[in-house]
Design an enzyme around this catalytic site. Sequence first.
Site, PDB file in Angstrom:
ATOM      1  N   ASP A  99      -4.837  -0.584  -1.739  1.00  0.00           N
ATOM      2  CA  ASP A  99      -6.239  -0.452  -1.372  1.00  0.00           C
ATOM      3  C   ASP A  99      -6.963   0.055  -2.615  1.00  0.00           C
ATOM      4  O   ASP A  99      -6.451   0.942  -3.316  1.00  0.00           O
ATOM      5  CB  ASP A  99      -6.386   0.589  -0.244  1.00  0.00           C
ATOM      6  CG  ASP A  99      -6.555  -0.040   1.128  1.00  0.00           C
ATOM      7  OD1 ASP A  99      -6.380  -1.256   1.264  1.00  0.00           O
ATOM      8  OD2 ASP A  99      -6.843   0.719   2.075  1.00  0.00           O
ATOM      9  N   ASP A 147       0.783  -1.244   0.000  1.00  0.00           N
ATOM     10  CA  ASP A 147       0.000   0.000   0.000  1.00  0.00           C
ATOM     11  C   ASP A 147       0.815   1.296   0.000  1.00  0.00           C
ATOM     12  O   ASP A 147       0.516   2.224   0.772  1.00  0.00           O
ATOM     13  CB  ASP A 147      -0.957   0.011   1.187  1.00  0.00           C
ATOM     14  CG  ASP A 147      -1.966  -1.126   1.162  1.00  0.00           C
ATOM     15  OD1 ASP A 147      -1.914  -1.946   0.232  1.00  0.00           O
ATOM     16  OD2 ASP A 147      -2.784  -1.204   2.094  1.00  0.00           O
ATOM     17  N   HIS A 185     -10.823   6.992   1.250  1.00  0.00           N
ATOM     18  CA  HIS A 185      -9.414   6.900   0.853  1.00  0.00           C
ATOM     19  C   HIS A 185      -9.263   5.814  -0.207  1.00  0.00           C
ATOM     20  O   HIS A 185     -10.048   4.877  -0.258  1.00  0.00           O
ATOM     21  CB  HIS A 185      -8.518   6.562   2.059  1.00  0.00           C
ATOM     22  CG  HIS A 185      -8.820   5.234   2.680  1.00  0.00           C
ATOM     23  ND1 HIS A 185      -9.871   5.052   3.565  1.00  0.00           N
ATOM     24  CD2 HIS A 185      -8.246   4.011   2.529  1.00  0.00           C
ATOM     25  CE1 HIS A 185      -9.918   3.778   3.927  1.00  0.00           C
ATOM     26  NE2 HIS A 185      -8.945   3.117   3.318  1.00  0.00           N
ATOM     27  N   LYS A 202      -6.961  -4.704  -3.238  1.00  0.00           N
ATOM     28  CA  LYS A 202      -7.695  -5.276  -2.111  1.00  0.00           C
ATOM     29  C   LYS A 202      -8.728  -4.284  -1.605  1.00  0.00           C
ATOM     30  O   LYS A 202      -8.624  -3.078  -1.842  1.00  0.00           O
ATOM     31  CB  LYS A 202      -6.737  -5.671  -0.981  1.00  0.00           C
ATOM     32  CG  LYS A 202      -5.929  -4.539  -0.375  1.00  0.00           C
ATOM     33  CD  LYS A 202      -4.890  -5.084   0.609  1.00  0.00           C
ATOM     34  CE  LYS A 202      -4.050  -3.995   1.228  1.00  0.00           C
ATOM     35  NZ  LYS A 202      -4.781  -3.086   2.111  1.00  0.00           N
ATOM     36  N   HIS A 244     -16.336  -0.044   5.940  1.00  0.00           N
ATOM     37  CA  HIS A 244     -14.934   0.353   6.073  1.00  0.00           C
ATOM     38  C   HIS A 244     -14.760   1.856   5.917  1.00  0.00           C
ATOM     39  O   HIS A 244     -13.876   2.451   6.530  1.00  0.00           O
ATOM     40  CB  HIS A 244     -14.114  -0.387   5.008  1.00  0.00           C
ATOM     41  CG  HIS A 244     -12.642  -0.165   5.087  1.00  0.00           C
ATOM     42  ND1 HIS A 244     -11.862  -0.669   6.103  1.00  0.00           N
ATOM     43  CD2 HIS A 244     -11.790   0.505   4.264  1.00  0.00           C
ATOM     44  CE1 HIS A 244     -10.599  -0.322   5.904  1.00  0.00           C
ATOM     45  NE2 HIS A 244     -10.533   0.394   4.794  1.00  0.00           N
ATOM     46  N   CYS A 288      -1.848  -2.374   7.741  1.00  0.00           N
ATOM     47  CA  CYS A 288      -1.767  -3.318   6.618  1.00  0.00           C
ATOM     48  C   CYS A 288      -0.438  -4.064   6.550  1.00  0.00           C
ATOM     49  O   CYS A 288      -0.416  -5.216   6.098  1.00  0.00           O
ATOM     50  CB  CYS A 288      -2.063  -2.584   5.316  1.00  0.00           C
ATOM     51  SG  CYS A 288      -3.770  -1.930   5.297  1.00  0.00           S
ATOM     52  N   HIS A 311     -10.824   0.869  -3.161  1.00  0.00           N
ATOM     53  CA  HIS A 311     -12.193   0.836  -2.657  1.00  0.00           C
ATOM     54  C   HIS A 311     -13.202   1.313  -3.698  1.00  0.00           C
ATOM     55  O   HIS A 311     -12.912   2.205  -4.487  1.00  0.00           O
ATOM     56  CB  HIS A 311     -12.292   1.681  -1.389  1.00  0.00           C
ATOM     57  CG  HIS A 311     -11.429   1.170  -0.267  1.00  0.00           C
ATOM     58  ND1 HIS A 311     -11.496  -0.131   0.182  1.00  0.00           N
ATOM     59  CD2 HIS A 311     -10.473   1.781   0.488  1.00  0.00           C
ATOM     60  CE1 HIS A 311     -10.635  -0.305   1.165  1.00  0.00           C
ATOM     61  NE2 HIS A 311      -9.986   0.833   1.358  1.00  0.00           N
TER      62      HIS A 311
END
Length: 198
Positions: free
Chosen positions: A51, A9, A81, A106, A62, A148, A53
């Site tokens: 990440d 990340d 984010h 992810k 989340h 993470c 999203h």
Amino acid sequence: MTRALLIVDVQNDFTEGGALGVTGGDAVAAGITRHLAEHAVDYAVIVASRDWHDPDSDNGGHIVPAGSEGAPDFVDSWPPHCIAGTEGAEYDPGLDTAAVTHHVKKGQGKPAYSMFEGVTDDGDTVAAVLAARGIETVDVVGIATDHCVRATALDALEHGQHVRVLTDLIAGVAAEPSEAALAELAHAGAELASSGRA
């Protein structure tokens, strides 16, 4: 060669100036780039996670969208984010990804901290990528130590890997939980090392 590098990340939203910027994030990006310049040939596999999203979604609780009721608790829920397709979700420009062999996304619609919860664009899990190449040792670097990076290293141990966390190539949200995360990882069997020993 049975070693992999797991880069967790290193994204704009997690480095300085990002939505959840971590102090030292840009330095981690630059440090990993230097490490790759010197050591990329030492790794059979180099995996980088992001990440990623879903937009217009709370991603399974989340993310607390701006203007919604309630506030993020910064434990299980967070401000928006790393929204797919935004600049914040992209790799930090200080990270040279030319040597990366596998890119993993992810948290697509659900909470996810460990890169082992993500998949490549081909739908492969990190565990499958490592198993297919006979990987036995992983070096873990990236952001954030207390979230993470911790989750990824613990999952790597669960998958039977010998885990080294390169402590000069990580950055955490806060000092105390980051120290606790490293102590937990060491207790679980991870080696805490410097990239100079890689």
